[in-house]
Design an enzyme around this catalytic site. Structure first.
Site, PDB file in Angstrom:
ATOM      1  N   ASP A 120      10.160 -80.207   9.955  1.00 41.64           N
ATOM      2  CA  ASP A 120      11.120 -79.729  10.947  1.00 41.64           C
ATOM      3  C   ASP A 120      10.435 -79.306  12.244  1.00 41.64           C
ATOM      4  O   ASP A 120      10.821 -79.739  13.332  1.00 41.64           O
ATOM      5  CB  ASP A 120      11.905 -78.555  10.346  1.00 41.64           C
ATOM      6  CG  ASP A 120      12.777 -77.863  11.370  1.00 41.64           C
ATOM      7  OD1 ASP A 120      13.917 -78.312  11.580  1.00 41.64           O
ATOM      8  OD2 ASP A 120      12.315 -76.871  11.984  1.00 41.64           O
ATOM      9  N   ALA A 167      15.964 -79.339  13.190  1.00 42.52           N
ATOM     10  CA  ALA A 167      15.704 -80.759  12.942  1.00 42.52           C
ATOM     11  C   ALA A 167      16.124 -81.152  11.536  1.00 42.52           C
ATOM     12  O   ALA A 167      16.729 -82.205  11.317  1.00 42.52           O
ATOM     13  CB  ALA A 167      14.235 -81.085  13.165  1.00 42.52           C
ATOM     14  N   ASP A 168      15.812 -80.316  10.552  1.00 38.70           N
ATOM     15  CA  ASP A 168      16.222 -80.583   9.172  1.00 38.70           C
ATOM     16  C   ASP A 168      17.739 -80.570   9.030  1.00 38.70           C
ATOM     17  O   ASP A 168      18.340 -81.487   8.464  1.00 38.70           O
ATOM     18  CB  ASP A 168      15.619 -79.540   8.234  1.00 38.70           C
ATOM     19  CG  ASP A 168      14.239 -79.930   7.729  1.00 38.70           C
ATOM     20  OD1 ASP A 168      13.890 -81.120   7.795  1.00 38.70           O
ATOM     21  OD2 ASP A 168      13.510 -79.045   7.259  1.00 38.70           O
ATOM     22  N   ILE A 169      18.357 -79.507   9.521  1.00 38.23           N
ATOM     23  CA  ILE A 169      19.806 -79.381   9.367  1.00 38.23           C
ATOM     24  C   ILE A 169      20.522 -80.456  10.173  1.00 38.23           C
ATOM     25  O   ILE A 169      21.511 -81.042   9.721  1.00 38.23           O
ATOM     26  CB  ILE A 169      20.265 -77.972   9.776  1.00 38.23           C
ATOM     27  CG1 ILE A 169      19.669 -76.943   8.802  1.00 38.23           C
ATOM     28  CG2 ILE A 169      21.787 -77.869   9.783  1.00 38.23           C
ATOM     29  CD1 ILE A 169      19.903 -75.509   9.206  1.00 38.23           C
TER      30      ILE A 169
END
Length: 421
Positions: free
Chosen positions: A165, A193-195
């Site tokens: 992320d 970034a992950d979500i």
């Protein structure tokens, strides 16, 4: 964590239960859709949690040793479970499989044969080496929607790099525009970034399921953390394309609207969003500074953007006369968008959050009373629902094996061989 808490203990003031999810009384929009979740940590689990909230039957596959990495990401822990894992894995059934064994891979292949959707976030090439790549599984199950989430996507010169992320935030330009103008680059307080990749994957999966209804076949959904962050640049990228100037950070301020930022009052900060000239005039009137509204430097939004360095100190001088609560009341009465800066506790326990059922309470086998953030998806006929707590490590292995056609003797043999837990 408040000063009265200790690591691993629940909050002293748990969120109100008045917004708790009720027992499901009807099907969700994805009821009947089977999802095989081979992902871990956050991007994939977030995507599959959204699908599960919408009614899909999600089977989460974890290894037989430690399970999802986030089971160890603490403190804080609630009971024996990491709060991080509990935050992204509700409404799922959990199985524990050793994918390095032939028996374990065979079990997962059988699950993939029955699945509508598969989600994985291995580094590109890993699923293929395990015999679980898109080509092999789609040949066995042509209707399978296969979603891959990775740091950089399945193609391009960086495809083989591992995805993190913080690295995606750094390389996307996001960190370069976050923070104060003269300060160091910052990342947001969440894993954006992950979500974000999880959200993009969910959109792609739903689109592929819709296309399957007409085409009759599944397809490969290829989502990367970097691509997702680049897409979120939107108007920031638009400004760069228009001018060629490299965007810079503005703290809490907006690059093209003024005043649209956190401003200091007598006892704290107040977020003000005067998004047009009419709201600006109202704001100046409530401040008791009509001369500012009449000042030609600040007459229009382009004027205020050009003269923001002169305007903001004048506004904060006026705001210093009263508290954030007093200004909030006065500005709301005048129709000027504003809000004090809430803590996470204040945000989760606000009357609006309770009314919108944005906190739900579940019972977990070891964590006990478990509060989770609710679903923001409010569908009038087939709502998203919070049904079950995140699974224990391998909690549903035997149930899912039996559903897949394994006999009691075969299940015992798999356990004896260490292929499942």
């Amino acid at each position: 964590m408040t000063s009265t808490e200790t690591p691993g203990s629940p909050p002293q003031k748990p969120p109100s239960t008045s917004g708790s999810a009720t027992t499901p009384t009807g099907p969700g929009p994805l009821t009947g859709i089977r999802v095989l979740d081979l992902s871990r940590i956050l991007s994939g689990p977030f995507a599959t949690m959204v699908l599960a909230d919408l009614g899909a039957d999600v089977v989460k596959v974890e290894d037989t040793k430690d399970g999802d990495d986030t089971r160890q990401w603490g403190p804080p822990f609630q009971g024996t479970e990491a709060a991080y894992f509990l935050a992204a894995n509700r409404n799922k059934r959990g199985v524990s499989v050793d994918l390095k064994t032939d028996q374990g891979r065979e079990f997962v292949l059988r699950l993939a044969d029955r699945a509508d959707v598969l989600v994985e976030n291995f580094r590109p090439g890993t699923a293929d080496r395990l015999g679980l790549g898109y080509r092999e599984l789609s040949a066995r199950n042509p209707r399978l929607v296969y979603a891959s989430i990775s740091g950089y996507g399945q193609t391009g010169p960086w495809a083989s790099r591992p995805g993190y992320d913080a690295i995606a935030q750094a390389q996307s330009g996001m960190m370069s525009i976050t923070g104060e103008p003269c300060g160091p680059p910052l990342r947001p307080g969440i894993a954006s970034a992950d979500i974000g990749a999880g959200m993009w994957a969910t959109i792609g999966i739903l689109a592929a399921l819709l296309a399957r209804g007409t085409e009759g076949r599944g397809q490969h959904v290829d989502v990367s953390l970097l691509d997702g962050q680049l897409a979120w640049l939107t108007y920031v990228a638009g400004g760069y394309f228009a001018t060629g100037h490299t965007p810079r950070p503005h703290g809490s301020a907006h690059p093209t609207i003024v005043p649209y930022q956190a401003l200091a009052a007598a006892d704290g900060h107040l977020m003000v969003a005067a998004g047009n000239d009419k709201l600006w005039q109202r704001f100046a009137e409530v401040l008791g500074a009509p001369d500012l509204a009449g000042d030609p430097r600040f007459a229009t939004n382009p004027d205020r953007v050009r003269h923001r360095e002169q305007l903001i100190p004048l506004l904060e001088t006026a705001l210093a006369r009263r508290s954030t609560a007093e200004w909030t009341e006065a500005l709301e009465a005048a129709g000027v968008p504003c809000a004090p800066i809430s803590t996470v506790e204040q945000a989760l326990t606000s009357p609006q959050s309770v009314a919108r059922e944005m906190v739900s309470v579940l019972q977990h086998p070891t964590a006990g009373r478990l509060s989770v953030v609710g679903s923001p998806l409010k569908l009038s006929a087939t709502p998203a629902r919070i049904r079950t707590a995140p699974p224990l490590h391998g909690q549903h292995t035997d149930d899912v094996l039996a559903e897949t056609g394994y006999s009691p003797d075969e299940i015992a043999q798999l356990h004896a061989a260490g292929a499942v837990r």
